[in-house]
Design a protein around this motif. Structure first.
Motif, PDB file in Angstrom:
ATOM      1  N   ILE A 180      14.386  -3.880  -8.800  1.00 28.45           N
ATOM      2  CA  ILE A 180      13.572  -3.081  -7.879  1.00 28.45           C
ATOM      3  C   ILE A 180      13.404  -3.865  -6.578  1.00 28.45           C
ATOM      4  N   GLN A 181      13.723  -3.202  -5.481  1.00 20.34           N
ATOM      5  CA  GLN A 181      13.732  -3.867  -4.176  1.00 20.34           C
ATOM      6  C   GLN A 181      12.410  -3.670  -3.424  1.00 20.34           C
ATOM      7  N   PHE A 182      12.107  -4.634  -2.574  1.00 19.65           N
ATOM      8  CA  PHE A 182      10.997  -4.465  -1.644  1.00 19.65           C
ATOM      9  C   PHE A 182      11.476  -3.579  -0.501  1.00 19.65           C
ATOM     10  N   THR A 183      10.573  -2.784   0.036  1.00 22.54           N
ATOM     11  CA  THR A 183      10.897  -1.962   1.196  1.00 22.54           C
ATOM     12  C   THR A 183      10.014  -2.362   2.366  1.00 22.54           C
ATOM     13  N   TYR A 184      10.523  -2.138   3.558  1.00 23.57           N
ATOM     14  CA  TYR A 184       9.765  -2.454   4.769  1.00 23.57           C
ATOM     15  C   TYR A 184       9.329  -1.152   5.430  1.00 23.57           C
ATOM     16  N   SER A 185       8.021  -0.947   5.470  1.00 19.75           N
ATOM     17  CA  SER A 185       7.488   0.279   6.060  1.00 19.75           C
ATOM     18  C   SER A 185       6.914   0.055   7.450  1.00 19.75           C
ATOM     19  N   GLY A 186       6.639  -1.213   7.774  1.00 19.85           N
ATOM     20  CA  GLY A 186       6.006  -1.515   9.052  1.00 19.85           C
ATOM     21  C   GLY A 186       4.498  -1.537   8.963  1.00 19.85           C
ATOM     22  N   THR A 187       3.965  -1.148   7.819  1.00 18.93           N
ATOM     23  CA  THR A 187       2.524  -1.190   7.585  1.00 18.93           C
ATOM     24  C   THR A 187       2.223  -2.354   6.647  1.00 18.93           C
ATOM     25  N   GLN A 188       1.533  -3.374   7.151  1.00 24.17           N
ATOM     26  CA  GLN A 188       1.339  -4.607   6.400  1.00 24.17           C
ATOM     27  C   GLN A 188       0.687  -4.391   5.035  1.00 24.17           C
ATOM     28  N   ALA A 189      -0.392  -3.625   5.013  1.00 20.61           N
ATOM     29  CA  ALA A 189      -1.121  -3.421   3.758  1.00 20.61           C
ATOM     30  C   ALA A 189      -0.245  -2.739   2.715  1.00 20.61           C
ATOM     31  N   THR A 190       0.536  -1.768   3.146  1.00 25.57           N
ATOM     32  CA  THR A 190       1.422  -1.060   2.224  1.00 25.57           C
ATOM     33  C   THR A 190       2.495  -1.987   1.681  1.00 25.57           C
ATOM     34  N   ASP A 191       3.112  -2.747   2.584  1.00 26.56           N
ATOM     35  CA  ASP A 191       4.178  -3.661   2.169  1.00 26.56           C
ATOM     36  C   ASP A 191       3.641  -4.756   1.252  1.00 26.56           C
ATOM     37  N   ASP A 192       2.485  -5.318   1.598  1.00 23.81           N
ATOM     38  CA  ASP A 192       1.921  -6.429   0.829  1.00 23.81           C
ATOM     39  C   ASP A 192       1.549  -6.043  -0.597  1.00 23.81           C
ATOM     40  N   ALA A 193       1.304  -4.762  -0.841  1.00 18.07           N
ATOM     41  CA  ALA A 193       0.874  -4.317  -2.174  1.00 18.07           C
ATOM     42  C   ALA A 193       2.033  -4.162  -3.153  1.00 18.07           C
ATOM     43  N   GLN A 194       3.261  -4.222  -2.676  1.00 20.64           N
ATOM     44  CA  GLN A 194       4.420  -4.082  -3.564  1.00 20.64           C
ATOM     45  C   GLN A 194       4.482  -5.256  -4.538  1.00 20.64           C
ATOM     46  N   THR A 195       5.046  -5.002  -5.713  1.00 23.57           N
ATOM     47  CA  THR A 195       5.115  -6.051  -6.727  1.00 23.57           C
ATOM     48  C   THR A 195       6.557  -6.307  -7.154  1.00 23.57           C
ATOM     49  N   VAL A 196       6.771  -7.485  -7.719  1.00 23.26           N
ATOM     50  CA  VAL A 196       8.098  -7.885  -8.184  1.00 23.26           C
ATOM     51  C   VAL A 196       8.452  -7.123  -9.458  1.00 23.26           C
ATOM     52  N   ASP A 197       9.721  -6.803  -9.615  1.00 20.47           N
ATOM     53  CA  ASP A 197      10.247  -6.170 -10.829  1.00 20.47           C
ATOM     54  C   ASP A 197       9.753  -6.953 -12.051  1.00 20.47           C
ATOM     55  N   THR A 198       9.074  -6.277 -12.970  1.00 18.79           N
ATOM     56  CA  THR A 198       8.448  -6.964 -14.105  1.00 18.79           C
ATOM     57  C   THR A 198       9.457  -7.517 -15.111  1.00 18.79           C
TER      58      THR A 198
END
Length: 213
Positions: free
Chosen positions: A139-157
């Motif tokens: 599962i990849q991280f995505t870049y939305s340009g919104t810091q709070a949204t991006d920071d909440a993503q988690t690593v593939d479990t």
């Protein structure tokens, strides 16, 4: 299962670079995201943490099968008999039988067709025939340009926590490879070797990854 967030890793990558006298503000958030995704893919490629099995899979009229999010094929086998198909390549098949691309029958071999597809030889008479085991892109991280949204993503479990914590080393290494005033191939190579050592990969894997990237 415990997992790190994008924010955790972003800060950890910053620490790694700071310790080596590098200003982390030299890279945009999107480039940090790309580096983290590259680190994730390297980890799963080397350690095989995201293994999946899919089947029976549908092929097209040419015996070609689409495999989403493919990194590495582990095996291809007959779905019913569990018989493993041998890996081949078009040049070898051409030498054996120049007309193999149009022949229908029981598949004997499989080969890479492009980055996300494989091709069977022969073309199965049934629309679904094989099971494929492979390592898929995590599962990849995505870049939305919104810091709070991006920071909440988690690593593939599927990636263990102690491995997640090492992703900072590979991500920092990939950032240091990018062209610009802060490009430092020596530091990048050192970080990547440290990363491979700490995740328990062999030196051959480190060398291979270094060449590929």
């Amino acid at each position: 299962m415990a997992t790190l967030t994008y924010q955790d890793l972003r800060l950890l990558v910053g620490q790694v670079l700071d310790e080596r006298g590098v200003d982390t503000f030299q890279w945009s958030q999107s480039k940090v995201t790309d580096a983290l995704n590259q680190a994730l893919e390297t980890t799963t490629r080397v350690l095989g943490l995201t293994r999946v099995e899919m089947g029976p899979l549908t092929h097209d009229a040419k015996g070609i099968i689409e495999l989403p999010n493919l990194i590495t094929i582990l095996y291809v086998r007959d779905y019913t008999t569990m018989r493993l198909l041998l890996k081949s390549d078009p040049a070898q098949e051409d030498r054996l039988d120049p007309s193999w691309r149009s022949k229908v029958g029981t598949p004997r071999t499989w080969m890479d067709h492009d980055g996300s597809r494989i091709r069977l030889n022969r073309i199965p008479a049934t629309t679904t025939y094989v099971t494929v085991g492979f390592i898929e892109v995590p599962i990849q991280f995505t870049y939305s340009g919104t810091q709070a949204t991006d920071d909440a993503q988690t690593v593939d479990t599927r990636i263990p926590l102690f491995i997640q914590e090492k992703l900072k080393l590979a991500a920092a290494a990939y950032l240091l490879r990018q062209a610009g005033d802060h490009q430092d191939m020596a530091k990048s190579e050192a970080l990547l070797k440290q990363f491979m050592l700490e995740i328990g990969a062999d030196t051959g894997s480190a060398a291979k990854t270094s060449v590929e990237r």
